[in-house]
Motif scaffolding. Structure first.
Motif, PDB file in Angstrom:
ATOM      1  N   THR A   6       0.807  -1.220   0.000  1.00 27.80           N
ATOM      2  CA  THR A   6       0.000   0.000   0.000  1.00 27.80           C
ATOM      3  C   THR A   6       0.845   1.277   0.000  1.00 27.80           C
ATOM      4  O   THR A   6       0.323   2.380   0.169  1.00 27.80           O
ATOM      5  N   LEU A  58      -4.907  -6.662   0.161  1.00 29.88           N
ATOM      6  CA  LEU A  58      -5.158  -6.639  -1.289  1.00 29.88           C
ATOM      7  C   LEU A  58      -6.282  -5.661  -1.621  1.00 29.88           C
ATOM      8  O   LEU A  58      -6.221  -4.929  -2.611  1.00 29.88           O
ATOM      9  N   GLN A  59      -7.319  -5.649  -0.757  1.00 31.72           N
ATOM     10  CA  GLN A  59      -8.436  -4.737  -1.006  1.00 31.72           C
ATOM     11  C   GLN A  59      -7.985  -3.284  -0.931  1.00 31.72           C
ATOM     12  O   GLN A  59      -8.378  -2.461  -1.745  1.00 31.72           O
ATOM     13  N   TYR A  86      -6.096  -2.433  -3.955  1.00 26.17           N
ATOM     14  CA  TYR A  86      -7.031  -2.228  -5.069  1.00 26.17           C
ATOM     15  C   TYR A  86      -7.653  -0.826  -4.994  1.00 26.17           C
ATOM     16  O   TYR A  86      -7.728  -0.106  -5.994  1.00 26.17           O
ATOM     17  N   GLN A  87      -8.066  -0.465  -3.762  1.00 19.65           N
ATOM     18  CA  GLN A  87      -8.717   0.849  -3.604  1.00 19.65           C
ATOM     19  C   GLN A  87      -7.791   1.991  -4.019  1.00 19.65           C
ATOM     20  O   GLN A  87      -8.240   2.979  -4.597  1.00 19.65           O
ATOM     21  N   LYS A 114      -5.598   1.878  -6.239  1.00 20.68           N
ATOM     22  CA  LYS A 114      -5.233   1.642  -7.641  1.00 20.68           C
ATOM     23  C   LYS A 114      -3.785   1.183  -7.834  1.00 20.68           C
ATOM     24  O   LYS A 114      -3.101   1.591  -8.758  1.00 20.68           O
ATOM     25  N   ARG A 115      -3.335   0.337  -6.887  1.00 19.36           N
ATOM     26  CA  ARG A 115      -1.987  -0.230  -7.036  1.00 19.36           C
ATOM     27  C   ARG A 115      -2.023  -1.709  -7.451  1.00 19.36           C
ATOM     28  O   ARG A 115      -0.997  -2.360  -7.524  1.00 19.36           O
ATOM     29  N   PHE A 116      -3.233  -2.230  -7.692  1.00 14.83           N
ATOM     30  CA  PHE A 116      -3.362  -3.641  -8.050  1.00 14.83           C
ATOM     31  C   PHE A 116      -3.396  -3.732  -9.579  1.00 14.83           C
ATOM     32  O   PHE A 116      -4.419  -3.490 -10.215  1.00 14.83           O
ATOM     33  N   CYS A 141      -2.469  -6.396 -11.859  1.00 17.45           N
ATOM     34  CA  CYS A 141      -2.870  -7.600 -12.599  1.00 17.45           C
ATOM     35  C   CYS A 141      -2.752  -8.826 -11.689  1.00 17.45           C
ATOM     36  O   CYS A 141      -1.983  -8.807 -10.727  1.00 17.45           O
ATOM     37  N   PHE A 147     -12.196  -7.834  -7.116  1.00 16.14           N
ATOM     38  CA  PHE A 147     -11.368  -6.873  -7.863  1.00 16.14           C
ATOM     39  C   PHE A 147     -11.812  -6.826  -9.320  1.00 16.14           C
ATOM     40  O   PHE A 147     -11.087  -7.271 -10.223  1.00 16.14           O
ATOM     41  N   THR A 156     -11.978  -4.837 -11.739  1.00 14.81           N
ATOM     42  CA  THR A 156     -11.287  -4.206 -12.879  1.00 14.81           C
ATOM     43  C   THR A 156      -9.851  -4.705 -13.084  1.00 14.81           C
ATOM     44  O   THR A 156      -9.144  -4.228 -13.965  1.00 14.81           O
ATOM     45  N   VAL A 157      -9.440  -5.653 -12.251  1.00 12.43           N
ATOM     46  CA  VAL A 157      -8.057  -6.144 -12.390  1.00 12.43           C
ATOM     47  C   VAL A 157      -8.030  -7.314 -13.394  1.00 12.43           C
ATOM     48  O   VAL A 157      -8.728  -8.303 -13.200  1.00 12.43           O
TER      49      VAL A 157
END
Ligand SMILES: Nc1ncnc2c1ncn2[C@H]1C[C@H](O)[C@@H](COP(=O)(O)OP(=O)(O)OP(=O)(O)O)O1
Length: 626
Positions: free
Chosen positions: A168, A194-195, A198-199, A201-203, A205, A235, A237-238
């Motif tokens: 993060t 992980l969530q 994702y929030q 925007k570092r996730f 793929c 997730f 959009t990943v």
């Protein structure tokens, strides 16, 4: 009076309830029809969208990231150009689509998520089934100076904390994070991280390595992979990139369902490894002869070259390695029972050519990236074509010629069948492997190709398999129906005596040897065929469903007995045609009337156009010749 009105009203209620029940039933039927229709509309729309997507030019160099992608390929990985399908897979995932990439072992799948990871913001999560695989990947990334980390059951607290912070931290340069599927399934703390990732925007793929493990239909189903289905909903959009060396259409479809992939693009590189020479040999009946053959191979044909010899069990592995060492071969054994330090010692010793070959169980496998493996010998068949393809595929990664030899013996089939019969598709997979071995004429590549649903012209083999390279040999078609009749009489006899027969015992009785009570009273019905041929016929009858295996447990092991299979009931007086190498029927030809003919084998150069040979009835049993 009051009693009567209660009864009446109850009846009325019952009648109304019945009507309601009927209505519910109808509504439920309607509901299930509508749900089915909705599902099929969804699938159709998905299929159409996928078709449309697939028709786009994914090899194009016009994407906004193309220049950066090519530059990073050279600068970070020191690679000049892409191999087939690599660029397509990268472009599709960078565009945000889900991708399944099917590419042969050593084809370069890892690059397809590692390179995009370097040019994307944030972190790519890589799910890998084996810790050893993870460690190998991290070691090679470290050499390239790429920031990667791993989390698994043996990660220390400090390691976990460092990784969690990096996930993060927008300033962190961590690009790839390797985890085992159980880490996802079991660690709530990790999922929460992980969530968060994702929030913010570092996730970037998710790459799922060995993605066929999601499917129950695959050869290597792993329950922890089932949990990966949640990734898509958590997730949305990943992009998910699934990678595998081996997946049939059924497995690919199943994987898409299991991972809830939408509009997934499937890229499949050709299975064909043009530099691999495929060969099957009959395994000698004694261990001594087998060792002699292997020593001959190691000291002559593969002199000074590096390779792997696969065996089935830890015991076989140690024994074979020790016997080869006694014959001055530089080999070491490798299996799951070795201490990790010893495993590393063997692996590095082999990598540095201190050992010519590793005698190994399948524990020696994933993550092996030695480029100059010149031979992979299967001392015993693999448990599936998928396994065989993957194991033999460790040869010739440097694209120079290499050899893949399998030793076939019927008894190995029964040893393996007792290990795999409880798996959903275990026997089916094993029999496909056996069919590859006992086929006397088809191009080995063609058999592999049809197994993986790929169209294939055997003329493209370039004589790189034993069948295509021996142009002069011929095959014959023989009728083995009479043999089945004899075998079924022995099986009936056994049943009357309430004894079970293994393949070994069945062949003994057929040859009029072994247990006397099982032999047929009319000895003329026994066979004079040599053991090898009896085994081939038995294998054919088993794979074609005329015989079947019947498994029984003892306190120490599982035993495979033979029974008549479903197909045996429907033969009547029909022929059962089996193809054999013509040279193997010559003796029989001399001994019997010449009712049969040999037919020219479909060789590499003319098989695509050759006419199908005429089937001749030909009995090779010489039992009544005297
Ligand atoms: N385009 C390329 N050109 C040259 N070498 C490449 C290319 N792509 C990958 N490689 C190299 C990197 C590795 O040394 C080797 C195998 O790549 P790798 O990604 O490990 O294969 P893979 O993941 O498909 O194999 P496996 O199925 O065994 O995991 O090929």
């Amino acid at each position: 009076m009051a009693q009567l009105s209660v009864e009446n009203e109850t009846k009325k209620i019952d009648a109304e309830l019945m009507v309601i029940e009927e209505d519910i039933e109808k509504l439920q039927e309607r509901k299930s029809k509508l749900l089915k229709r909705k599902q099929s509309l969804k699938e159709k729309a998905n299929e159409e969208a996928t078709k449309k997507l697939a028709s786009q030019d994914w090899e194009s160099s016009d994407f906004p990231w193309t220049t950066k992608l090519r530059a990073t390929l050279k600068d970070a990985f020191h690679i000049e150009k892409f191999r087939p399908m690599q660029l397509s897979a990268m472009n599709a995932s960078l565009k945000g689509h889900d991708v399944i990439l099917i590419m042969p072992t050593g084809g370069g799948k890892s690059l397809c998520y590692q390179l995009p990871a370097l040019i994307s913001d944030g972190i790519t999560l890589v799910i890998t089934p084996l810790v050893s695989l993870m460690e190998d990947q991290l070691a090679s990334l470290e050499k390239l100076g790429i920031q990667a980390a791993k989390l698994n059951a043996s990660s220390s607290k400090e390691e976990v904390n460092l990784v969690h912070t990096a996930m993060t931290d927008i300033k962190s340069s961590l690009k790839l994070l390797y985890v085992t599927p159980e880490k996802l399934a079991k660690s709530k703390r990790f999922m929460t991280k992980l969530q968060k990732m994702y929030q913010i925007k570092r996730f970037a793929c998710v790459a799922v390595d060995e993605v066929h493990c999601c499917s129950q239909w695959g050869h290597d189903f792993r329950p922890d992979y089932k949990y990966l289905g949640v990734l898509r909903s958590l997730f949305p959009t990943v992009p998910i990139v699934g990678l595998t060396a081996t997946a049939t259409i059924n497995v690919t479809n199943d994987v898409q369902k299991m991972l809830n992939m939408k509009n997934c693009l499937v890229f499949k590189a050709s299975f064909n490894r043009p530099n691999l020479y495929y060969e099957v040999r009959t395994k000698p009946s004694t261990q001594k002869e087998c060792i002699e053959e292997l020593v001959e191979l190691l000291q002559n044909r593969f002199h000074g070259q590096s390779g792997i010899i696969y065996t089935t069990s830890v015991k076989d592995c140690d024994q074979l390695a020790s016997e080869l060492r006694q014959q001055n071969c530089r080999v070491a054994s490798y299996h799951a029972s070795l201490e990790p330090a010893d495993r590393t010692k063997v692996h590095t010793g082999w990598r540095d050519n201190k050992y010519q070959a590793v005698v190994a169980t399948i524990a020696f496998g994933m993550g092996i990236d030695k480029p100059d493996v010149r031979f992979v010998i299967h001392h015993s068949i693999s448990k599936s074509m998928e396994n065989f393809y993957q194991e033999s595929g460790r040869a010739g990664r440097d694209e120079l010629q290499a050899c893949c030899i399998v030793y076939w013996r019927l008894s190995d089939l029964f040893r393996l069948s007792t290990m795999v019969f409880t798996e959903q598709t275990g026997l089916r997979n094993l029999y496909a492997m056996a069919a590859y071995c006992i086929d006397p004429e088809r191009c080995r590549r063609e058999i592999i190709a049809s197994h993986f649903d790929e169209r294939w012209e055997s003329s493209s083999c370039n004589e790189m398999c034993d069948h295509c390279s021996s142009k002069e040999s011929t095959s014959a078609e023989i009728d083995i129906a009479e043999h089945l009749t004899t075998l079924s009489q022995i099986l009936e006899r056994a049943e009357e005596q309430q004894v079970r027969v293994t393949a070994q015992k069945l062949i003994d009785a057929w040859q009029n040897t072994g247990q006397v009570s099982l032999r047929l009273p009319d000895f003329k019905k026994s066979t004079k065929l040599p053991r090898d041929k009896c085994e081939s016929i038995l294998a054919h009858l088993l794979l074609e469903g005329y015989l079947k295996e019947d498994f029984h447990f003892t306190p120490y092991s599982t035993i495979s007995y033979l029974l008549l299979g479903g197909r045996a009931n429907f033969i009547g007086d029909k022929e059962i045609i089996m193809k054999v190498e013509a040279s193997s029927v010559d003796e029989a030809e001399k001994a019997t009337s010449s009712r049969g003919k040999t037919v020219r084998k479909q060789s590499a150069t003319h098989s695509a156009t050759a006419k199908k040979p005429k089937v001749d009835k030909y009995l090779i049993d010489v039992s009544d010749s005297d």
